[in-house]
Scaffold this active site. Structure first.
Site, PDB file in Angstrom:
ATOM      1  N   HIS A  84       0.839  -1.208   0.000  1.00 38.92           N
ATOM      2  CA  HIS A  84       0.000   0.000   0.000  1.00 38.92           C
ATOM      3  C   HIS A  84       0.869   1.252   0.000  1.00 38.92           C
ATOM      4  O   HIS A  84       0.495   2.296  -0.495  1.00 38.92           O
ATOM      5  CB  HIS A  84      -0.895   0.052   1.242  1.00 38.92           C
ATOM      6  N   HIS A 111       5.137   6.188   7.313  1.00 38.38           N
ATOM      7  CA  HIS A 111       4.893   5.787   5.920  1.00 38.38           C
ATOM      8  C   HIS A 111       4.519   7.035   5.140  1.00 38.38           C
ATOM      9  O   HIS A 111       4.370   8.114   5.731  1.00 38.38           O
ATOM     10  CB  HIS A 111       3.766   4.741   5.863  1.00 38.38           C
ATOM     11  N   HIS A 113       2.360   8.903   1.491  1.00 37.55           N
ATOM     12  CA  HIS A 113       1.296   8.864   0.479  1.00 37.55           C
ATOM     13  C   HIS A 113       1.753   9.747  -0.682  1.00 37.55           C
ATOM     14  O   HIS A 113       2.368  10.783  -0.450  1.00 37.55           O
ATOM     15  CB  HIS A 113      -0.011   9.412   1.065  1.00 37.55           C
ATOM     16  N   GLU A 123      -2.880  13.433   1.629  1.00 38.41           N
ATOM     17  CA  GLU A 123      -4.217  13.031   2.088  1.00 38.41           C
ATOM     18  C   GLU A 123      -4.970  14.268   2.563  1.00 38.41           C
ATOM     19  O   GLU A 123      -6.063  14.554   2.099  1.00 38.41           O
ATOM     20  CB  GLU A 123      -4.092  11.980   3.200  1.00 38.41           C
ATOM     21  N   HIS A 136       3.304  10.302   7.394  1.00 38.19           N
ATOM     22  CA  HIS A 136       2.604  10.060   8.661  1.00 38.19           C
ATOM     23  C   HIS A 136       3.507   9.317   9.629  1.00 38.19           C
ATOM     24  O   HIS A 136       3.978   8.224   9.312  1.00 38.19           O
ATOM     25  CB  HIS A 136       1.335   9.224   8.401  1.00 38.19           C
ATOM     26  N   THR A 221      -6.667   6.334   7.968  1.00 42.60           N
ATOM     27  CA  THR A 221      -7.105   6.620   6.593  1.00 42.60           C
ATOM     28  C   THR A 221      -7.098   5.363   5.726  1.00 42.60           C
ATOM     29  O   THR A 221      -7.242   5.442   4.510  1.00 42.60           O
ATOM     30  CB  THR A 221      -6.242   7.711   5.931  1.00 42.60           C
TER      31      THR A 221
END
Ligand SMILES: *[C@@H]1O[C@H](CO)[C@@H](O)[C@H](O)[C@H]1NC(C)=O
Ligand SMILES: *[C@@H]1O[C@H](CO)[C@@H](O)[C@H](O)[C@H]1NC(C)=O
Ligand SMILES: *[C@@H]1O[C@H](CO)[C@@H](O)[C@H](O)[C@H]1NC(C)=O
Ligand SMILES: *[C@@H]1O[C@H](CO)[C@@H](O)[C@H](O)[C@H]1NC(C)=O
Ligand SMILES: [Zn+2]
Length: 309
Positions: A84, A111, A113, A123, A136, A221
Site C-alpha cells: 500500500h 509511511h 502517500h 491526504e 505520517h 485513513t
C-alpha cells in the site's frame, strides 16, 4: 432434492469472499475493494483525511509545542514495501509529549502517500489545495504494546498521528536521499531493505518550525478506519526535490514479484466530510507577531511620555 436446493440457495447466499482493500487507482484496473466499499468504520462521520479550511480553524492555547524525544536518535532501520505504501518501523524509545496531548505517545512507524504528479498525492488538503506527498508518523499511547492493542480500546485518542505535508522544491533533501535511493531495491510487496543510519530529525522540518499545527479528532485513513486518532498536521511542509518525489511512483509497485505490474500511484484517500467537528490551530508564533504592534505602541507612548516629562 429439497436439501440439494436448500444447499444451492445457501451457497448462493454466501457473500463472495471480500477482495482485499485497495485504493481507487487499483480498483479501476483490478478486482479489489475500493474506498467506497471499505468496511469497518470507513463510512462513518468522523473520518480522515479532511480539508483544512484555515479561515475556520479555532486558535487554542492548549496547543503548546511538542517535545520530540529521541527524534534525534540515529539508527539503521529497514524500509518495507507493504503493498500500500513504504513503511519504516520505529524504535519505541522514540516518543512525543506536549503538543496538547494528555500523555506521552511512543512511535510505531512512518509511511508516506503520493501520486505520479506534483499537484496531488497528500491526504489532507489546505484550503482545497493538495500537496505532492504526505508523511505520517504513527504513535500509540505509551502504555500499549502495539497498534492492535491501541485499537482495541474505546477512546478517540488512542493513536496520535503526526502529518507532514510534502512540497516540491528545486533542492535535494539530503535527509531523504538514502531512503529515496533505496526505493529501487524494494519494488514489490514484502520487499525490504536496510537504510543507512538516520534519525527522524533528518527527515522533518526544524523543531522551531513545528510550533504551528492543526489539530482535530479523526480516523485511520485505511480500513478499518477506526475513529481513534488524534491528528496533528503541521503548517510547515517538508521540501523534497521533484525527482525525489516522483521516484516513489516510478520505482514502487502494489503487486508481488512476478504478478502483473501495478505502480503505486495515488495511494491516498480522498478528503472526508468534516461534519460537526472543529479544527483547532496552535497559536505559537502566529499570535506574537500580530500582538507586538498592539503591545509596542502603548509601551512606546508611555516611555516617550515618561522620558519627555
Ligand atoms: C482547546 O482545546 C481543549 C482541549 O482539547 C478544549 O477542552 C477547549 O475547549 C479548547 N478551547 C477552545 C477555546 O476552543
Ligand atoms: C484529554 O482527556 C480529556 C478527558 O478524558 C478528554 O476530554 C480530551 O479530549 C483529551 N485530550 C486529548 C488531546 O486527547
Ligand atoms: C499486541 O500486544 C498484545 C499485548 O501485549 C499481545 O497480546 C498481542 O499478541 C500483540 N499483537 C500483535 C499483533 O503483535
Ligand atoms: C519470480 O520469477 C523468477 C524467474 O522465474 C524467479 O527466479 C523468482 O524466484 C520468482 N519470485 C518469486 C517471489 O516467486
Ligand atoms: Zn497514512
Amino acid at each position: 432434492m429439497i436439501s440439494f436446493l436448500m444447499l444451492l440457495a445457501l451457497t448462493l447466499a454466501q457473500p463472495v469472499a471480500p477482495a482485499h482493500w485497495c485504493y481507487e487507482s487499483q480498483a479501476k484496473i483490478t478486482s479489489c475493494t475500493g474506498p467506497s466499499q471499505w468496511t469497518g468504520n470507513c463510512q462513518d462521520n468522523r473520518q480522515s483525511p479532511i480539508n483544512i479550511d484555515t479561515t475556520k480553524t479555532i486558535l487554542n492555547s492548549t496547543l503548546i509545542p511538542f517535545q520530540f524525544i529521541n527524534y534525534d536518535q540515529k539508527k539503521s532501520l529497514s524500509i518495507i514495501n507493504n503493498g500500500h505504501t513504504v513503511e519504516v518501523q520505529l524504535d519505541d524509545t522514540i516518543r512525543i509529549s506536549g503538543g496538547g496531548l494528555n500523555e506521552t505517545y511512543k512511535a510505531v512507524a512512518f509511511h508516506l502517500h503520493w501520486s505520479n504528479s506534483l499537484d496531488k498525492g497528500s491526504e489532507h488538503t489546505i484550503n482545497g489545495k493538495s500537496y505532492a506527498m504526505e508523511m505520517h508518523i504513527v504513535h500509540i499511547k505509551n502504555k500499549y504494546h502495539n497498534v492492535s492493542e491501541a485499537l482495541s480500546e474505546n477512546g478517540n485518542d488512542e493513536i496520535a498521528v503526526l502529518g507532514f505535508l510534502i512540497k516540491s522544491s528545486p533542492q535535494i533533501h539530503s535527509g531523504f536521499a538514502n531512503l529515496v535511493e533505496n526505493l529501487r531495491n524494494i519494488p514489490y510487496q514484502t520487499n525490504e531493505v536496510g537504510l543507512k543510519e538516520f534519525s527522524l530529525f533528518d527527515l522533518i522540518p526544524k523543531v522551531d518550525k513545528l510550533k504551528n499545527y492543526y489539530r482535530y479528532w479523526g480516523s485511520l485513513t485505511t480500513p478499518e478506519c477506526q475513529e481513534k486518532v488524534i491528528w496533528t498536521v503541521f503548517h510547515e511542509p517538508i521540501h523534497l526535490h521533484s525527482d525525489q518525489i516522483l521516484e516513489f511512483s516510478r520505482m514502487l509497485y502494489y503487486n508481488k514479484e512476478n504478478e502483473s505490474k501495478m505502480p503505486i500511484i495515488d495511494n491516498f484517500r480522498k478528503t472526508q466530510p468534516l461534519g460537526n467537528r472543529q479544527i483547532f490551530t496552535s497559536g505559537a508564533g502566529i499570535l506574537l507577531p500580530q500582538a507586538w504592534p498592539t503591545l509596542l505602541a502603548p509601551l512606546l507612548t508611555y516611555l516617550l511620555a515618561v522620558f519627555l516629562d
